[in-house]
Design a protein around this motif. Structure first.
Motif, PDB file in Angstrom:
ATOM      1  N   HIS A  76      35.037 -31.672 -56.935  1.00  0.00           N
ATOM      2  CA  HIS A  76      34.969 -33.101 -56.685  1.00  0.00           C
ATOM      3  C   HIS A  76      35.053 -33.849 -58.018  1.00  0.00           C
ATOM      4  CE1 HIS A  76      33.005 -31.060 -53.344  1.00  0.00           C
ATOM      5  NE2 HIS A  76      33.014 -32.170 -52.615  1.00  0.00           N
ATOM      6  N   GLY A 118      30.990 -33.504 -58.269  1.00  0.00           N
ATOM      7  CA  GLY A 118      30.177 -33.882 -57.124  1.00  0.00           C
ATOM      8  C   GLY A 118      29.242 -35.060 -57.341  1.00  0.00           C
ATOM      9  N   VAL A 143      29.908 -38.334 -55.216  1.00  0.00           N
ATOM     10  CA  VAL A 143      29.445 -38.175 -53.835  1.00  0.00           C
ATOM     11  C   VAL A 143      27.937 -38.364 -53.765  1.00  0.00           C
ATOM     12  CG1 VAL A 143      29.157 -36.508 -51.962  1.00  0.00           C
ATOM     13  CG2 VAL A 143      31.350 -36.690 -53.146  1.00  0.00           C
ATOM     14  N   ASP A 186      36.070 -35.510 -52.510  1.00  0.00           N
ATOM     15  CA  ASP A 186      35.091 -36.561 -52.270  1.00  0.00           C
ATOM     16  C   ASP A 186      35.326 -37.252 -50.934  1.00  0.00           C
ATOM     17  OD1 ASP A 186      35.559 -36.077 -55.153  1.00  0.00           O
ATOM     18  OD2 ASP A 186      33.910 -37.482 -55.421  1.00  0.00           O
ATOM     19  N   SER A 199      34.023 -35.018 -48.061  1.00  0.00           N
ATOM     20  CA  SER A 199      32.583 -34.847 -48.258  1.00  0.00           C
ATOM     21  C   SER A 199      31.831 -36.105 -47.848  1.00  0.00           C
ATOM     22  CB  SER A 199      32.277 -34.506 -49.722  1.00  0.00           C
ATOM     23  OG  SER A 199      32.471 -33.131 -49.980  1.00  0.00           O
TER      24      SER A 199
END
Length: 337
Positions: A129, A133, A136, A219, A222
């Protein structure tokens, strides 16, 4: 949990790998680390700076990574593209947690299949991502104010001088060679956008507008699946960041905008910028370090075997605390109507 064996960081002398190793050393001084790279001298310099760390060379074209058969590790981190999945196989055969950040949306299918074929073998954290991450997690932290989320719009500004080292540049070139289409969720349907529809402006915290486009990135699914938002889009602009235009070092900015309803059912919109004055490198390294910490059970319960994403394992509030701790700031507003 104490570990007598070391975390093997493939690409550990690169920006993300070395930065993540430095954070892990800061948080967990006794955690052994193995810095693995093609250049032993460079890896050794990183290991020497860390202390309680060793340096090795690896060969990603070999199934054993070119490492001695008796070498033991507690986890494998792919801070470089594991193109032949030898690092993942190495981890699976030894029952070790594995984390990757360079596969991208376009390349995760082999990772997913390998993980599914041996679902009970070891935990696999797919963290390809943005910022490994963290965007997110920052968005999910904002989402706690909502009872319902209808739309999530992410707009990231990446300075053209802050793309990363050779590995990061190679990743971007590989992804862009596959497709120029963008992936969004529109009215609940994951949809590919052609080049014209993918174009978008990205606004910085100071109002600066850069041309960008929707990109195919993890992303999007997610955030869509974690929040139930039927409309999700991630736009990226690569160019001169607003801070560098002012004569300052290149910064990293991400606008996170959510629309929906609050606890009373009234319409609610929040918009905040995640900003780091040193660019994307510190945050990407943080995303990796948080993932490793969680996989090793150094924070939270033991992670079950199978395929995981950052939002499935990491607490958004804790991640935001760590972001602020390393110099990130959040600038935003909230609109109740």
């Amino acid at each position: 949990m104490e570990h007598s064996t070391s975390v093997l960081v493939m690409g550990g002398s690169g920006q993300a790998g070395a930065g993540a190793a430095a954070l892990l050393r800061q948080w967990h001084p006794a955690l052994p680390l193995t810095i693995a790279g093609r250049d032993l001298g460079r890896a050794q310099r990183v290991a020497d700076e860390l202390g309680t760390a060793t340096a090795v060379t690896i060969d990603l074209e070999r199934s054993d990574l070119g490492l001695p058969a008796d070498q033991r590790h507690s986890a494998v981190v792919a801070a470089v593209w594991d193109s032949r999945l030898h690092g993942l196989r190495y981890a699976q055969h030894r029952g070790l947690p594995y984390l990757s950040i360079s596969s991208g949306l376009m390349d995760i299918a082999p990772e997913v299949v390998v993980g599914a074929q041996r679902a009970g073998g070891a935990p696999i954290l797919v963290a390809s991502h943005y910022l490994a991450g963290l965007v997110v997690l920052a968005a999910l932290d904002s989402a706690r104010e909502f009872d319902r989320i209808d739309t999530i719009r992410i707009g990231a500004i990446l300075d053209e001088t802050d793309i990363g080292g050779p590995a990061g540049i190679a990743d971007l070139e590989r992804w862009s060679a596959v497709t120029s289409a963008g992936l969004v969720r529109r009215d609940g349907v994951f949809t590919w956008l052609g080049s014209r529809d993918a174009q978008a402006d990205v606004t910085g915290v100071d109002g600066t507008v850069l041309p960008g486009q929707s990109i195919p990135i993890l992303d999007v699914p997610s955030l869509a699946l974690a929040t139930g938002a039927p409309n999700v889009r991630f736009d990226l602009a690569v160019g001169e960041s607003p801070s560098r235009r002012r004569g300052e070092p290149a910064s990293m900015e991400v606008r996170i905008e959510l629309e929906g309803a609050g606890s009373t059912g009234a319409p609610l919109t929040t918009s905040r910028h995640l900003v780091h004055p040193e660019g994307q490198r510190p945050l990407t390294a943080l995303g990796v370090a948080l993932g490793v910490e969680r996989l090793l059970g150094l924070r939270g319960d033991a992670v079950a075997p199978g395929i995981h994403t950052p939002e499935a394992l990491l607490d958004p509030a804790y991640a935001v605390e760590r972001m602020v701790e390393i110099g990130a700031t959040f600038v935003g507003r909230r609109d109740d109507r």
